[in-house]
Design an enzyme around this catalytic site. Structure first.
Site, short mmCIF file in Angstrom:
data_model
loop_
_atom_site.label_atom_id
_atom_site.label_comp_id
_atom_site.label_asym_id
_atom_site.label_seq_id
_atom_site.Cartn_x
_atom_site.Cartn_y
_atom_site.Cartn_z
N GLU A 58 16.95 34.41 -22.07
CA GLU A 58 17.87 35.08 -21.15
C GLU A 58 19.28 34.50 -21.28
OE1 GLU A 58 18.10 34.04 -17.05
OE2 GLU A 58 18.03 36.11 -16.36
N TRP A 80 13.67 41.19 -16.79
CA TRP A 80 14.69 42.14 -16.32
C TRP A 80 14.20 43.59 -16.35
CZ3 TRP A 80 19.04 41.62 -13.63
CH2 TRP A 80 19.61 40.35 -13.54
N TYR A 94 25.93 40.28 -16.18
CA TYR A 94 26.45 38.99 -16.67
C TYR A 94 27.06 38.97 -18.08
CZ TYR A 94 23.62 37.46 -12.74
OH TYR A 94 23.07 37.31 -11.49
N ARG A 126 41.81 22.11 -13.73
CA ARG A 126 41.02 22.48 -12.55
C ARG A 126 40.78 23.98 -12.51
NH1 ARG A 126 44.99 18.47 -9.34
NH2 ARG A 126 46.42 19.97 -10.26
N CYS A 146 24.08 37.46 -8.95
CA CYS A 146 23.64 36.47 -7.94
C CYS A 146 24.29 35.14 -8.25
CB CYS A 146 22.14 36.34 -7.97
SG CYS A 146 21.35 37.83 -7.38
N ARG A 167 25.47 33.38 -4.73
CA ARG A 167 25.64 34.08 -3.44
C ARG A 167 24.32 34.45 -2.78
NH1 ARG A 167 23.82 39.20 -3.51
NH2 ARG A 167 23.56 40.02 -5.61
N ALA A 169 19.92 33.80 -3.36
CA ALA A 169 18.99 32.99 -4.16
C ALA A 169 17.55 33.12 -3.68
CB ALA A 169 19.43 31.53 -4.12
N ASP A 170 16.71 33.63 -4.58
CA ASP A 170 15.27 33.77 -4.38
C ASP A 170 14.67 32.41 -4.72
OD1 ASP A 170 12.55 34.25 -4.85
OD2 ASP A 170 12.89 36.10 -6.00
N ILE A 209 13.49 32.49 1.10
CA ILE A 209 12.12 32.57 0.59
C ILE A 209 11.57 33.93 1.04
CG2 ILE A 209 9.78 31.61 0.70
CD1 ILE A 209 11.03 28.88 1.36
N1 LIG Z 1 13.99 39.26 -6.20
C1 LIG Z 1 14.58 38.83 -7.34
N2 LIG Z 1 14.51 37.52 -7.65
C2 LIG Z 1 15.07 37.07 -8.80
O1 LIG Z 1 14.98 35.85 -9.05
C3 LIG Z 1 15.74 37.98 -9.67
C4 LIG Z 1 15.78 39.34 -9.30
N3 LIG Z 1 15.19 39.74 -8.14
N4 LIG Z 1 16.38 40.27 -10.09
C5 LIG Z 1 17.09 39.89 -11.29
C6 LIG Z 1 16.64 38.61 -11.89
C7 LIG Z 1 15.36 38.62 -12.66
N5 LIG Z 1 14.86 37.25 -12.44
C8 LIG Z 1 13.52 36.91 -12.51
C9 LIG Z 1 12.56 37.88 -12.63
C10 LIG Z 1 11.23 37.55 -12.70
C11 LIG Z 1 10.85 36.21 -12.63
C12 LIG Z 1 9.39 35.87 -12.72
O2 LIG Z 1 8.55 36.71 -12.52
N6 LIG Z 1 9.04 34.65 -13.11
C13 LIG Z 1 7.65 34.23 -13.32
C14 LIG Z 1 7.32 34.17 -14.81
C15 LIG Z 1 7.74 35.38 -15.53
C16 LIG Z 1 7.91 35.18 -17.05
O3 LIG Z 1 8.47 34.17 -17.49
O4 LIG Z 1 7.53 36.09 -17.77
C17 LIG Z 1 7.46 32.84 -12.76
O5 LIG Z 1 6.32 32.51 -12.42
O6 LIG Z 1 8.45 32.07 -12.72
C18 LIG Z 1 11.82 35.23 -12.53
C19 LIG Z 1 13.15 35.58 -12.46
C20 LIG Z 1 15.81 36.52 -11.65
N7 LIG Z 1 16.37 37.61 -10.88
O1 LIG Z 2 19.44 34.89 -11.16
C1 LIG Z 2 19.04 35.40 -10.10
C2 LIG Z 2 19.10 36.76 -9.88
C3 LIG Z 2 18.65 37.25 -8.69
N1 LIG Z 2 18.16 36.44 -7.73
C4 LIG Z 2 17.63 37.04 -6.48
C5 LIG Z 2 18.34 36.80 -5.19
C6 LIG Z 2 17.88 37.98 -4.34
O2 LIG Z 2 16.57 37.68 -3.84
C7 LIG Z 2 17.79 39.11 -5.35
C8 LIG Z 2 19.02 39.97 -5.40
O3 LIG Z 2 19.13 40.78 -4.28
P1 LIG Z 2 20.53 41.08 -3.55
O4 LIG Z 2 20.17 42.04 -2.46
O5 LIG Z 2 21.45 41.69 -4.57
O6 LIG Z 2 21.06 39.78 -3.03
O7 LIG Z 2 17.61 38.46 -6.60
C9 LIG Z 2 18.08 35.08 -7.95
O8 LIG Z 2 17.62 34.29 -7.10
N2 LIG Z 2 18.54 34.60 -9.14
#
Ligand SMILES: Nc1nc(=O)c2c([nH]1)NC[C@@H]1CN(c3ccc(C(=O)N[C@@H](CCC(=O)O)C(=O)O)cc3)CN21
Ligand SMILES: O=c1ccn([C@H]2C[C@H](O)[C@@H](COP(=O)(O)O)O2)c(=O)[nH]1
Length: 265
Positions: A58, A80, A94, A126, A146, A167, A169-170, A209
């Site tokens: 990525e 993605w 990005y 800076r 994000c 901004r 963060a999941d 979370i």
């Molecule tokens: N809700 C949400 N959370 C995100 O972190 C996120 C998005 N959406 N949308 C855009 C991108 C995509 N990202 C992602 C998407 C999937 C995984 C995920 O499923 N991770 C799994 C392993 C998947 C793999 O490597 O194939 C994990 O267990 O970490 C992680 C980040 C980060 N971003």
């Molecule tokens: O790199 C990333 C990309 C996405 N996220 C997470 C943060 C949110 O849970 C969703 C995006 O939803 P918005 O409604 O646009 O905020 O994806 C992440 O943590 N890291």
């Protein structure tokens, strides 16, 4: 990685319960920070196994300026897929903003090139900033950035640090990827600028979370963190665009098993 477990606890203990765009629902806090020392080890979670392959591809994909999932899919990375259109396009996300920020007069700015030139010419400047947050093009993105803006800082001892403003963060699925990705980016920029990677500072806006990750979070908190791995980059690479997947070698990674969780779309 205690800092990450502390963020999980912070959200569990202080989080507000809220509705969110995806319909899943979250608990979250607004404003938090974690710091990761890059001098002795590489910040890859040990309380669950992370798929570093997805993270490396990525990052290389962003740096190429690519915004179509074909390259990721060709390398068996599917993170993605949910956001791409039928042609695999994600719009001006990005990669486009980092390497081809469009100016009103029809020009294009490669922010990554400017960043590296800037650090080499004026290390103590800076203004070493890259912004993916481009209000004029948000409508053209499958998902607004994000990890929105980052800045680099050079210490008098030749250490290079990076701070990211995220901004949104999941915390369970996205954040472990984001930490490892920016740690690698800091190492790559340090190497091509002749500096040593020092610190990654991760600053959060809406840190949440998802409600369907709570069991997974509790499992993770029950696990004892292990010693962190090391990351070695191919020392031959002198230009950021020359790095390839095989240039990243992870040593001593001994995580607890994977924890699966559904992604909120
Ligand atoms: N809700 C949400 N959370 C995100 O972190 C996120 C998005 N959406 N949308 C855009 C991108 C995509 N990202 C992602 C998407 C999937 C995984 C995920 O499923 N991770 C799994 C392993 C998947 C793999 O490597 O194939 C994990 O267990 O970490 C992680 C980040 C980060 N971003
Ligand atoms: O790199 C990333 C990309 C996405 N996220 C997470 C943060 C949110 O849970 C969703 C995006 O939803 P918005 O409604 O646009 O905020 O994806 C992440 O943590 N890291």
């Amino acid at each position: 990685m205690k800092q990450y477990l502390d963020l999980l606890k912070l959200v569990l203990e202080n989080g507000d319960e809220r509705k969110d765009r995806t319909g899943v629902g979250t608990i979250g806090v607004f404003g938090a920070q974690a710091r990761f020392d890059l001098r002795e080890s590489f910040p890859l979670l040990t309380t669950k196994k992370l798929h570093l392959r997805s993270i490396i591809y990525e990052l290389l994909w962003f740096l190429k300026g690519d915004t179509n999932i074909k390259y990721l899919n060709d390398n068996r990375v599917t993170i993605w897929d949910e956001w791409a259109d039928k042609n695999g396009d994600l719009g001006r996300i990005y990669g486009a903003q980092w390497t081809d920020w469009r100016t009103p007069d029809g020009g294009s700015i490669n922010q990554i090139k400017n960043l590296i030139d800037g650090i080499k010419k004026d290390p103590f400047g800076r203004r070493h900033i890259v912004s993916a947050w481009n209000p004029g093009e948000i409508k053209k993105m499958a998902l607004p950035p994000c990890h929105a803006l980052f800045q680099f800082y050079v210490s008098p001892d030749g250490g290079l640090s990076c701070q990211l403003y995220q901004r949104s963060a999941d915390l369970f699925l996205g954040v472990p990827f984001n930490i490892a990705s920016y740690a690698m980016l800091t190492m790559m920029v340090a190497q091509v600028c002749g500096l040593k990677p020092k610190e990654f500072v991760h600053t959060f806006g809406d840190l949440h979370i998802y409600k369907n990750h709570l069991e997974q979070v509790k499992l993770q908190l029950s696990r004892e963190p292990r010693s962190l791995p090391l990351m070695k980059l191919n020392p031959e690479r002198k230009n950021i665009e020359d790095f390839v997947f095989e240039d990243f070698v992870l040593e001593g990674y001994d995580p607890h098993p994977t924890i699966k969780a559904p992604i909120a779309v």
